[in-house]
Design an enzyme around this catalytic site. Structure first.
Site, PDB file in Angstrom:
ATOM      1  N   GLU A 149       0.850  -1.185   0.000  1.00 45.23           N
ATOM      2  CA  GLU A 149       0.000   0.000   0.000  1.00 45.23           C
ATOM      3  C   GLU A 149       0.887   1.237   0.000  1.00 45.23           C
ATOM      4  O   GLU A 149       1.739   1.404   0.858  1.00 45.23           O
ATOM      5  CB  GLU A 149      -0.909   0.003   1.233  1.00 45.23           C
ATOM      6  CG  GLU A 149      -1.911   1.132   1.211  1.00 45.23           C
ATOM      7  CD  GLU A 149      -3.028   0.953   2.225  1.00 45.23           C
ATOM      8  OE1 GLU A 149      -3.720   1.944   2.485  1.00 45.23           O
ATOM      9  OE2 GLU A 149      -3.205  -0.161   2.742  1.00 45.23           O
ATOM     10  N   ARG A 150       0.664   2.086  -1.009  1.00 45.50           N
ATOM     11  CA  ARG A 150       1.482   3.300  -1.181  1.00 45.50           C
ATOM     12  C   ARG A 150       2.955   2.950  -1.399  1.00 45.50           C
ATOM     13  O   ARG A 150       3.846   3.688  -0.969  1.00 45.50           O
ATOM     14  CB  ARG A 150       1.331   4.263  -0.009  1.00 45.50           C
ATOM     15  CG  ARG A 150      -0.093   4.521   0.426  1.00 45.50           C
ATOM     16  CD  ARG A 150      -0.978   5.004  -0.704  1.00 45.50           C
ATOM     17  NE  ARG A 150      -2.340   5.268  -0.249  1.00 45.50           N
ATOM     18  CZ  ARG A 150      -3.353   5.566  -1.070  1.00 45.50           C
ATOM     19  NH1 ARG A 150      -3.158   5.590  -2.372  1.00 45.50           N
ATOM     20  NH2 ARG A 150      -4.558   5.804  -0.595  1.00 45.50           N
ATOM     21  N   ASN A 192      -2.797  -1.685   8.016  1.00 46.59           N
ATOM     22  CA  ASN A 192      -4.113  -2.267   7.720  1.00 46.59           C
ATOM     23  C   ASN A 192      -3.940  -3.792   7.766  1.00 46.59           C
ATOM     24  O   ASN A 192      -3.975  -4.483   6.752  1.00 46.59           O
ATOM     25  CB  ASN A 192      -4.608  -1.815   6.346  1.00 46.59           C
ATOM     26  CG  ASN A 192      -4.845  -0.315   6.307  1.00 46.59           C
ATOM     27  OD1 ASN A 192      -5.284   0.294   7.286  1.00 46.59           O
ATOM     28  ND2 ASN A 192      -4.553   0.309   5.181  1.00 46.59           N
ATOM     29  N   GLU A 273     -10.381   4.592   9.728  1.00 47.68           N
ATOM     30  CA  GLU A 273     -10.668   4.186   8.353  1.00 47.68           C
ATOM     31  C   GLU A 273     -11.320   2.802   8.280  1.00 47.68           C
ATOM     32  O   GLU A 273     -10.993   1.975   7.433  1.00 47.68           O
ATOM     33  CB  GLU A 273      -9.386   4.221   7.515  1.00 47.68           C
ATOM     34  CG  GLU A 273      -8.794   5.612   7.402  1.00 47.68           C
ATOM     35  CD  GLU A 273      -7.603   5.708   6.470  1.00 47.68           C
ATOM     36  OE1 GLU A 273      -7.511   6.717   5.738  1.00 47.68           O
ATOM     37  OE2 GLU A 273      -6.766   4.784   6.485  1.00 47.68           O
ATOM     38  N   ARG A 317     -11.478  17.703  10.161  1.00 46.86           N
ATOM     39  CA  ARG A 317     -10.658  16.492  10.245  1.00 46.86           C
ATOM     40  C   ARG A 317      -9.309  16.767  10.909  1.00 46.86           C
ATOM     41  O   ARG A 317      -8.771  15.919  11.619  1.00 46.86           O
ATOM     42  CB  ARG A 317     -10.430  15.901   8.850  1.00 46.86           C
ATOM     43  CG  ARG A 317      -9.468  14.727   8.877  1.00 46.86           C
ATOM     44  CD  ARG A 317      -9.386  14.022   7.555  1.00 46.86           C
ATOM     45  NE  ARG A 317      -8.159  13.231   7.471  1.00 46.86           N
ATOM     46  CZ  ARG A 317      -7.778  12.563   6.406  1.00 46.86           C
ATOM     47  NH1 ARG A 317      -8.522  12.567   5.316  1.00 46.86           N
ATOM     48  NH2 ARG A 317      -6.656  11.872   6.387  1.00 46.86           N
ATOM     49  N   LYS A 341       1.380  11.150  13.251  1.00 46.00           N
ATOM     50  CA  LYS A 341       1.867  11.640  11.963  1.00 46.00           C
ATOM     51  C   LYS A 341       2.383  13.068  12.122  1.00 46.00           C
ATOM     52  O   LYS A 341       1.886  13.827  12.952  1.00 46.00           O
ATOM     53  CB  LYS A 341       0.758  11.601  10.908  1.00 46.00           C
ATOM     54  CG  LYS A 341       0.409  10.187  10.463  1.00 46.00           C
ATOM     55  CD  LYS A 341      -0.527  10.191   9.267  1.00 46.00           C
ATOM     56  CE  LYS A 341      -0.843   8.768   8.815  1.00 46.00           C
ATOM     57  NZ  LYS A 341      -1.642   8.735   7.570  1.00 46.00           N
ATOM     58  N   ASP A 346      -2.594  14.307   6.791  1.00 47.74           N
ATOM     59  CA  ASP A 346      -2.117  13.041   6.242  1.00 47.74           C
ATOM     60  C   ASP A 346      -0.935  13.217   5.295  1.00 47.74           C
ATOM     61  O   ASP A 346      -1.115  13.173   4.081  1.00 47.74           O
ATOM     62  CB  ASP A 346      -3.259  12.318   5.513  1.00 47.74           C
ATOM     63  CG  ASP A 346      -2.900  10.902   5.101  1.00 47.74           C
ATOM     64  OD1 ASP A 346      -1.883  10.377   5.566  1.00 47.74           O
ATOM     65  OD2 ASP A 346      -3.652  10.316   4.312  1.00 47.74           O
ATOM     66  N   GLU A 368       5.628   9.910  13.298  1.00 45.80           N
ATOM     67  CA  GLU A 368       5.536   9.026  12.138  1.00 45.80           C
ATOM     68  C   GLU A 368       5.683   9.876  10.888  1.00 45.80           C
ATOM     69  O   GLU A 368       4.863  10.750  10.616  1.00 45.80           O
ATOM     70  CB  GLU A 368       4.188   8.288  12.110  1.00 45.80           C
ATOM     71  CG  GLU A 368       4.010   7.384  10.901  1.00 45.80           C
ATOM     72  CD  GLU A 368       2.648   6.698  10.844  1.00 45.80           C
ATOM     73  OE1 GLU A 368       2.244   6.289   9.750  1.00 45.80           O
ATOM     74  OE2 GLU A 368       1.991   6.589  11.898  1.00 45.80           O
ATOM     75  N   GLU A 374       3.638   9.065  -1.172  1.00 48.46           N
ATOM     76  CA  GLU A 374       2.224   8.896  -1.490  1.00 48.46           C
ATOM     77  C   GLU A 374       1.627  10.168  -2.079  1.00 48.46           C
ATOM     78  O   GLU A 374       0.814  10.119  -3.008  1.00 48.46           O
ATOM     79  CB  GLU A 374       1.458   8.497  -0.223  1.00 48.46           C
ATOM     80  CG  GLU A 374      -0.043   8.418  -0.409  1.00 48.46           C
ATOM     81  CD  GLU A 374      -0.789   8.090   0.879  1.00 48.46           C
ATOM     82  OE1 GLU A 374      -2.036   8.105   0.850  1.00 48.46           O
ATOM     83  OE2 GLU A 374      -0.133   7.821   1.912  1.00 48.46           O
ATOM     84  N   HIS A 502      -4.361  18.467   0.161  1.00 46.18           N
ATOM     85  CA  HIS A 502      -5.286  17.372  -0.133  1.00 46.18           C
ATOM     86  C   HIS A 502      -6.211  17.657  -1.307  1.00 46.18           C
ATOM     87  O   HIS A 502      -7.409  17.341  -1.258  1.00 46.18           O
ATOM     88  CB  HIS A 502      -6.104  17.011   1.117  1.00 46.18           C
ATOM     89  CG  HIS A 502      -6.205  15.516   1.317  1.00 46.18           C
ATOM     90  ND1 HIS A 502      -6.682  14.663   0.347  1.00 46.18           N
ATOM     91  CD2 HIS A 502      -5.884  14.729   2.365  1.00 46.18           C
ATOM     92  CE1 HIS A 502      -6.650  13.417   0.802  1.00 46.18           C
ATOM     93  NE2 HIS A 502      -6.163  13.423   2.023  1.00 46.18           N
TER      94      HIS A 502
END
Length: 682
Positions: A149-150, A192, A273, A317, A341, A346, A368, A374, A502
């Protein structure tokens, strides 16, 4: 031998001799920054009274490549302050290295070889190196089917179907590369996570990897699915306050440590998520984290609990992680560390730092980062991330007064922590050059160096990496270093300047899609949610009269961010909805400033192309051509971003693009039709 055969043999040998320099210097990037030349005519003298697998590797590395004085290794277990570090003392005659742990001696060997490869003076050495963080960890978002992923550098390194019996030589090479920059931990699987990773069959595979990594000082961690007791163990639920659930985890942890005695612990993404977590049972993040921490405690394991949480709600958010975790401050066990993060949304090209840093006064915190790009052009764009990492680490939170930087909060300087840690999402895959882009290797390298010593500058790190990876010729090093150091700002300019964020294409996050609106999708997954373009202006109002996200920052930052005149212009549209005709500090209107920023980004990438073309004499042909090809993609993408954003925002601003900058070359309606198939990336 007849004359014809002899002539052919001589010709062949001559041909090989003529070609040998070219063959020698043809490179595919697989060696990373570890391009040590074997000391063919000289075997370094290295002595050590102590023996261990790590010391054996250290001696082998030096005997193969060190071209200097004799070296003596000493282990002194009383020097606790050194942790994983070391002391190097020496002159022309001899170098003496002292460490508290055998891995410290291994790190010192790579330090010496780095000095040699960068042609640093090694005649009078007197230095002490102690890592800033206890746990310096890569997070692999690798799935058990070997997709990442990514991940943009091919399939996962971990060949699960071949493990545990077949060991790829790249496992050893991976551990060696990490040890060379002081990375001492790795999470093998995606946050995930699927429960399957905890089955006996997979734990045997994990053990095989741990055994390869151990001599290099790299500990293995696993991302776990919170529902594993129910999904894997057949329990009725995974409620952290259910004694049967706690018992299941304790039993599973015991099984893991029986296979891997130095197992590091768990990384957890929960109630984020759509993933399961303690809130499914009316419990808190602290309840969930503490249950796992209690299971790991007898073995010295830790829980890294991610603060990346956001749910469909009317709340901004960017505020949600702070809102969810600050009420739990002080409730976590001392072997839990909250993984935050760098920014509140994000991994955007630029964000303010997450306000959670410093806000959790009685809870251990770790950063993080994301090494994999990404949101920064995948492995197609040259974006050196050290300046972004430094921007976060050097940010002053003011939580404990002026000078309360994120680095000092997380490394234990300001608040004594039982364990300190720093993490980053890896950009490593099965590609021959590991990272998909030769320059993306610099981001793996930079993370390792900063995790060891966050006081290094981005320039120092780039200088080291260029000399070790390509050439130490100053006519190559200096211009390439300038390109690297400016590249992050360049990417921000052609993607999302002035605090925009974003506005990527839905799902894959590669190209621009500021008009994006997927029917039925959550608002906080949509670009319009973040840019709020209208006839009045542009940007997200997070002031006291908007979402009030500014209130999550300590004084004076809350007041600085709240005041449009004081807010840093590179975060202006993050915190303010700004009128199109608002006058920036240089006198331009917001609209004109936006246009010039986008254009500047495009022109900078074109300048990189010209610069790299001039570097051809200094680089082997393969790597030169491959970087050149990537820069062409980046230049086209920069124009794509500029045209898409300016043409779309122009439908709201109703103002002309300033006439002295390059005209758009696309039609907005054509750009809206672009749909990329990026399924294999996710």
């Amino acid at each position: 031998m007849n004359r014809t055969k002899f002539t052919l043999l001589v010709f062949s040998l001559s041909f090989i001799i003529i070609l040998s320099p070219l063959l020698l210097f043809a490179e595919d990037g697989s060696q990373l920054w570890l391009r040590y030349q074997s000391a063919i005519h000289y075997k370094a003298k290295v002595t050590s009274k102590e023996k261990s697998p790590a010391i054996t590797i250290a001696i082998r590395e030096l005997e193969n490549s060190w071209q200097g004085q004799p070296i003596e290794f000493n282990l002194d277990k009383k020097q606790k302050h050194l942790k994983d570090g070391y002391q190097i003392k020496g002159n022309n005659d001899k170098i003496t290295i002292t460490a508290q742990k055998d891995v410290g001696l291994l790190y010192s060997a790579y330090h010496l070889l780095r000095l040699q490869l960068t042609e640093t003076d090694r005649t009078n050495l007197n230095l002490e190196e102690i890592p800033a963080y206890d746990v310096r960890i890569l997070n692999h978002w690798d799935n058990l089917n070997r997709t990442i992923e990514r991940g943009y550098a091919g399939y996962s390194l971990w060949k699960w179907d071949e493990l545990p019996n077949t060991l790829s030589p790249r496992y050893d090479a991976y551990a060696r590369a990490n040890a060379s920059i002081g990375i001492n931990a790795t999470v093998l699987n995606n946050v995930n996570a699927t429960p399957e990773i905890l089955t006996g069959a997979y734990l045997a595979k994990v053990k095989a990897l741990a055994d390869v990594f151990r001599p290099y000082g790299v500990k293995v961690y696993l991302a776990v699915n919170f529902s594993s007791p129910k999904e894997l163990g057949g329990l009725s639920d995974s409620d952290p306050l259910n004694p049967e659930v706690s018992k299941w985890w304790s039993s599973k942890v015991k099984e893991i440590y029986s296979l891997i005695p130095d197992f590091g612990g768990f990384l957890v993404k929960a109630n984020s998520e759509g993933l399961p977590g303690p809130q499914d049972y009316g419990r808190t993040h602290a309840d969930g984290a503490n249950m796992l921490a209690d299971a790991l405690k007898p073995y010295g394991g830790i829980v890294m609990w991610r603060a990346f949480v956001y749910n469909p709600s009317n709340e901004d958010r960017a505020k949600q992680a702070y809102s969810e975790f600050t009420p739990l401050d002080g409730q976590f066990r001392d072997n839990v560390i909250i993984q935050i993060k760098n920014g509140p949304v994000d991994f955007q090209p630029r964000e303010p730092f997450s306000p959670l840093f410093g806000a959790l006064r009685d809870t251990q915190e770790m950063v993080e980062f994301q090494i994999t790009q990404e949101y920064l052009g995948f492995s197609n764009h040259l974006v050196y991330l050290s300046p972004m990492f430094k921007e976060t680490l050097d940010s002053d939170t003011y939580s404990d007064g002026e000078g309360s930087t994120i680095a000092k909060i997380t490394d234990g300087t300001l608040r004594p922590n039982k364990v300190t840690a720093i993490s980053a999402v890896a950009n490593i895959g099965e590609d021959t050059n590991w990272c998909g882009h030769h320059f993306a290797q610099a981001n793996w390298y930079a993370f390792g160096r900063l995790a060891w010593n966050h006081q290094l500058t981005s320039e120092q790190i780039a200088d080291e990496w260029i000399k070790m990876t390509f050439s130490d010729n100053k006519d190559f090093v200096n211009p390439v270093k300038d390109m690297m150091l400016s590249s992050r700002e360049t990417a921000v300019d052609y993607m999302m300047p002035l605090g925009l964020h974003h506005i990527f294409a839905f799902g894959h996050h590669y190209g621009p899609e500021p008009w994006g609106d997927v029917p039925g999708a959550r608002p906080d997954w949509m670009p319009w949610y973040y840019h709020n373009a209208d006839s009045t202006g542009l940007g997200f109002d997070r002031t006291t009269s908007g979402s009030n996200a500014v209130s999550q920052y300590f004084p004076p930052l809350n007041n600085i961010y709240n005041d449009i005149a004081l807010c840093p212009e590179n975060l202006l549209l993050w915190f303010h909805h700004v009128p199109w005709d608002y006058r920036m500090k240089d006198g331009k209107t917001l609209w004109d400033e936006l246009c010039y920023k986008y254009d500047s980004g495009v022109q900078q990438v074109r300048a990189y192309q010209k610069l790299w073309d001039r570097m051809e004499p200094f680089v082997d042909e393969q790597r030169f051509r491959e970087v050149q090809s990537k820069l062409r993609i980046q230049a086209r993408d920069a124009v794509w971003w500029k045209d898409a954003c300016l043409l779309y925002f122009q439908t709201f601003s109703k103002r002309p693009v300033p006439y002295d900058i390059e005209r758009p070359v696309h039609e907005l309606e054509d750009l809206k039709k672009i749909k990329l198939d990026m399924k294999h990336h996710n």
